[in-house]
Design a protein around this motif. Structure first.
Motif, PDB file in Angstrom:
ATOM      1  N   TRP A 249      20.371   8.933 -13.019  1.00 32.66           N
ATOM      2  CA  TRP A 249      19.120   9.541 -12.560  1.00 32.66           C
ATOM      3  C   TRP A 249      17.947   8.635 -12.889  1.00 32.66           C
ATOM      4  CZ3 TRP A 249      20.208  14.753 -15.423  1.00 32.66           C
ATOM      5  CH2 TRP A 249      21.208  15.460 -14.737  1.00 32.66           C
TER       6      TRP A 249
ATOM      7  N   TRP B 157      14.578   7.195 -10.683  1.00 32.63           N
ATOM      8  CA  TRP B 157      13.266   7.787 -10.884  1.00 32.63           C
ATOM      9  C   TRP B 157      12.151   6.785 -10.627  1.00 32.63           C
ATOM     10  CZ3 TRP B 157      14.763  10.304 -16.185  1.00 32.63           C
ATOM     11  CH2 TRP B 157      15.513  11.467 -15.944  1.00 32.63           C
TER      12      TRP B 157
ATOM     13  N   GLN C 101       7.912   9.719 -12.709  1.00 27.55           N
ATOM     14  CA  GLN C 101       9.031  10.484 -13.262  1.00 27.55           C
ATOM     15  C   GLN C 101       9.501   9.874 -14.584  1.00 27.55           C
ATOM     16  OE1 GLN C 101      11.378  10.161  -9.688  1.00 27.55           O
ATOM     17  NE2 GLN C 101      11.010  12.312  -9.159  1.00 27.55           N
ATOM     18  N   ARG C 102       9.532   8.551 -14.646  1.00 29.04           N
ATOM     19  CA  ARG C 102       9.928   7.899 -15.903  1.00 29.04           C
ATOM     20  C   ARG C 102       8.927   8.189 -17.009  1.00 29.04           C
ATOM     21  NH1 ARG C 102      12.969   2.158 -14.996  1.00 29.04           N
ATOM     22  NH2 ARG C 102      14.544   2.938 -13.556  1.00 29.04           N
TER      23      ARG C 102
ATOM     24  N   PHE D  95      14.152  16.627  -9.547  1.00 26.71           N
ATOM     25  CA  PHE D  95      13.763  15.963 -10.795  1.00 26.71           C
ATOM     26  C   PHE D  95      13.607  16.968 -11.932  1.00 26.71           C
ATOM     27  CE2 PHE D  95      10.299  14.507 -13.617  1.00 26.71           C
ATOM     28  CZ  PHE D  95      10.952  13.443 -14.218  1.00 26.71           C
TER      29      PHE D  95
END
Length: 119
Positions: free
Chosen positions: A26, A30, A34-35, A71
């Motif tokens: 995942w 990302w 998102q990270r 997410f």
């Protein structure tokens, strides 16, 4: 090979290893935003009580009138899995993450160090 020495060469369970591989998969997909959310969540787990995570802040502000996106589901699973891992397994995950993205993990350690002395 004695059983005891074999156990030491396998630091984590098969299930945990698969969970960690899933999170790393995942992570590779990302985007930067998102990270960063993942970083805030990871910091909150590494130094609980010292970091107000972005996810905690968002969850108190948002009205849940829609279904979570993929997410958000991934982060929920990640949290459930992480909470079930032993400390050695958590350290193993950070090692695997560092192999995939050493810059991200270096930034994580810098952020953790920045919490020293804060209440």
């Amino acid at each position: 090979m004695p059983l005891g020495s074999r156990e030491k060469s396998l630091p984590i369970s098969y299930v945990t290893f698969q969970e960690q591989r899933c999170v790393l998969s995942w992570f590779r997909g990302w985007n930067a935003t998102q990270r960063e959310r993942f970083m805030q969540d990871l910091l909150g787990k590494a130094v609980p009580g010292k970091v107000c995570t972005l996810l905690d802040s968002l969850s108190t502000l948002q009205v849940k009138d829609k279904l979570p996106n993929i997410f958000e589901c991934q982060l929920r699973l990640w949290s459930q899995w992480f909470e079930s891992w032993e400390e050695e397994e958590r350290n193993h995950f950070l090692h695997l993450l560092e192999e995939k993205d050493p810059v991200f993990v270096a930034h994580f350690y810098k952020c953790v160090a920045g919490t020293a002395g804060k209440d």
